[in-house]
Write an enzyme that holds these catalytic residues in place. Sequence first.
Site, PDB file in Angstrom:
ATOM      1  N   GLY A 105      35.776  27.606  40.814  1.00  0.00           N
ATOM      2  CA  GLY A 105      36.765  28.040  40.951  1.00  0.00           C
ATOM      3  C   GLY A 105      37.195  29.230  39.232  1.00  0.00           C
ATOM      4  N   GLY A 107      35.950  32.226  39.443  1.00  0.00           N
ATOM      5  CA  GLY A 107      36.032  33.918  39.836  1.00  0.00           C
ATOM      6  C   GLY A 107      34.369  34.570  40.127  1.00  0.00           C
ATOM      7  N   SER A 109      33.313  34.107  42.815  1.00  0.00           N
ATOM      8  CA  SER A 109      32.383  33.611  44.088  1.00  0.00           C
ATOM      9  C   SER A 109      31.414  32.565  44.783  1.00  0.00           C
ATOM     10  CB  SER A 109      31.693  34.951  44.795  1.00  0.00           C
ATOM     11  OG  SER A 109      32.234  35.779  44.326  1.00  0.00           O
ATOM     12  N   SER A 110      31.847  31.370  44.814  1.00  0.00           N
ATOM     13  CA  SER A 110      31.620  30.302  44.584  1.00  0.00           C
ATOM     14  C   SER A 110      31.969  29.515  45.953  1.00  0.00           C
ATOM     15  CB  SER A 110      31.569  29.199  43.818  1.00  0.00           C
ATOM     16  OG  SER A 110      33.602  29.116  43.682  1.00  0.00           O
ATOM     17  N   ASP A 180      33.582  39.804  48.452  1.00  0.00           N
ATOM     18  CA  ASP A 180      32.723  38.366  48.355  1.00  0.00           C
ATOM     19  C   ASP A 180      31.746  38.084  48.908  1.00  0.00           C
ATOM     20  OD1 ASP A 180      34.227  38.345  45.526  1.00  0.00           O
ATOM     21  OD2 ASP A 180      34.700  36.345  46.366  1.00  0.00           O
ATOM     22  N   TYR A 232      47.762  34.441  44.435  1.00  0.00           N
ATOM     23  CA  TYR A 232      47.045  35.399  45.510  1.00  0.00           C
ATOM     24  C   TYR A 232      47.690  36.152  47.205  1.00  0.00           C
ATOM     25  CZ  TYR A 232      42.157  37.479  47.382  1.00  0.00           C
ATOM     26  OH  TYR A 232      41.616  38.356  47.918  1.00  0.00           O
TER      27      TYR A 232
END
Length: 371
Positions: A105, A107, A109-110, A180, A232
């Site tokens: 969480g 930002g 790109s997990s 991502d 988003y």
Amino acid sequence: DDDGSDDAAAEAEEVAKSRPRSASMSTSDVGKCCVVSTSQGSGSVVKFFAHRNCKNGLSETLPLEEKEKGWANYVLGVVAQYLPDLPPGKTLSFDLAIAGDVPLGSGLSSSASLEVAVATFLERLIDRECGDGTAYSSSERVLQAADVEEDKAVAIQIERALRCQAAEHEYCSSPCGIMDQYVSSAGRAGCALLIDCRSKVFERVTLGSGPDVPAIVVANSGVTHSIGGGEYPKRVQQCKEATEALKKHRWKITKLLVGDIKALRDITAAHVEAAKESMDEVAYKRAKHVASENKRTTDAKAALDEGNWELMGQLMNESHNSLRDDYEVSCAEVDKLVELAREFDGVYGSRMTGGGFGGCTVTLVEKEKAS
């Protein structure tokens, strides 16, 4: 039945502990999956569950259409994309242990890193169990590039990214873009990636070499976010509405525009200003951001090619200001990190990264002053 998941979980945890900074950044979990294809080329995941610390794990005998919320959907969604590659009647079973050090969480790109890791694992597994070339055997993109090894490698990187994006759209209710997944699939050390999201073509842009190349410092605000959260998807919808507004009032910008307006990438800042009175304030601000950000992206490539770090930093600053003011996806904590970073000597520029509403900042700074 005892399937060894407890031992695998412990092993994954030990792997995570051995990684640098794992105490604050690592995650690990274990799942079990059994994939079955059918003669119709569809299929189902007959077993899939998160073994540890997951209340929303998926239960046994779960058809692909039945999805519950939970982190396991990122894995399940990717598995679903590879079912068409399996030969008719083929059963593929595996235990899967996951360990990573990308903050969740933040930002960074997990989710894409998890998706691409699972996809890469499946490619190897499918080719091993079903024969070389079975993975992506259902992909026209890969089949068309099969005669040239280098072209095939690029086609696989693109197809992998698109499958992972589809997994997130279909199984995680996240209307994410392609950036991502592309970076995780096709990224290379020392390079940025310039992506054309319409043609799906990408270009690696070197970040330079030698002692003058600056450092990139990432700072985590500690504020977590979710791409699938409410804001988003709102931005995605607002951009569509801005596009429709520009289409309806195309006559106001005809002299400036060549070709049709299919998306906001087809307009420039001049077009937005020409049609400003035809849009409400929100649509105008969203369109203004997208038009200016696309221009900054191409300008950034030129700056990197030239090693012009001052210009690159300026573009990063302008980008953050636009994300904050026009796209409105920043937050007070991230804005403060950017403000503080810009005050340091040797900093070229700083901005938020990721989908917004929390996460990290990236700062371009002279290498010797990074610490």
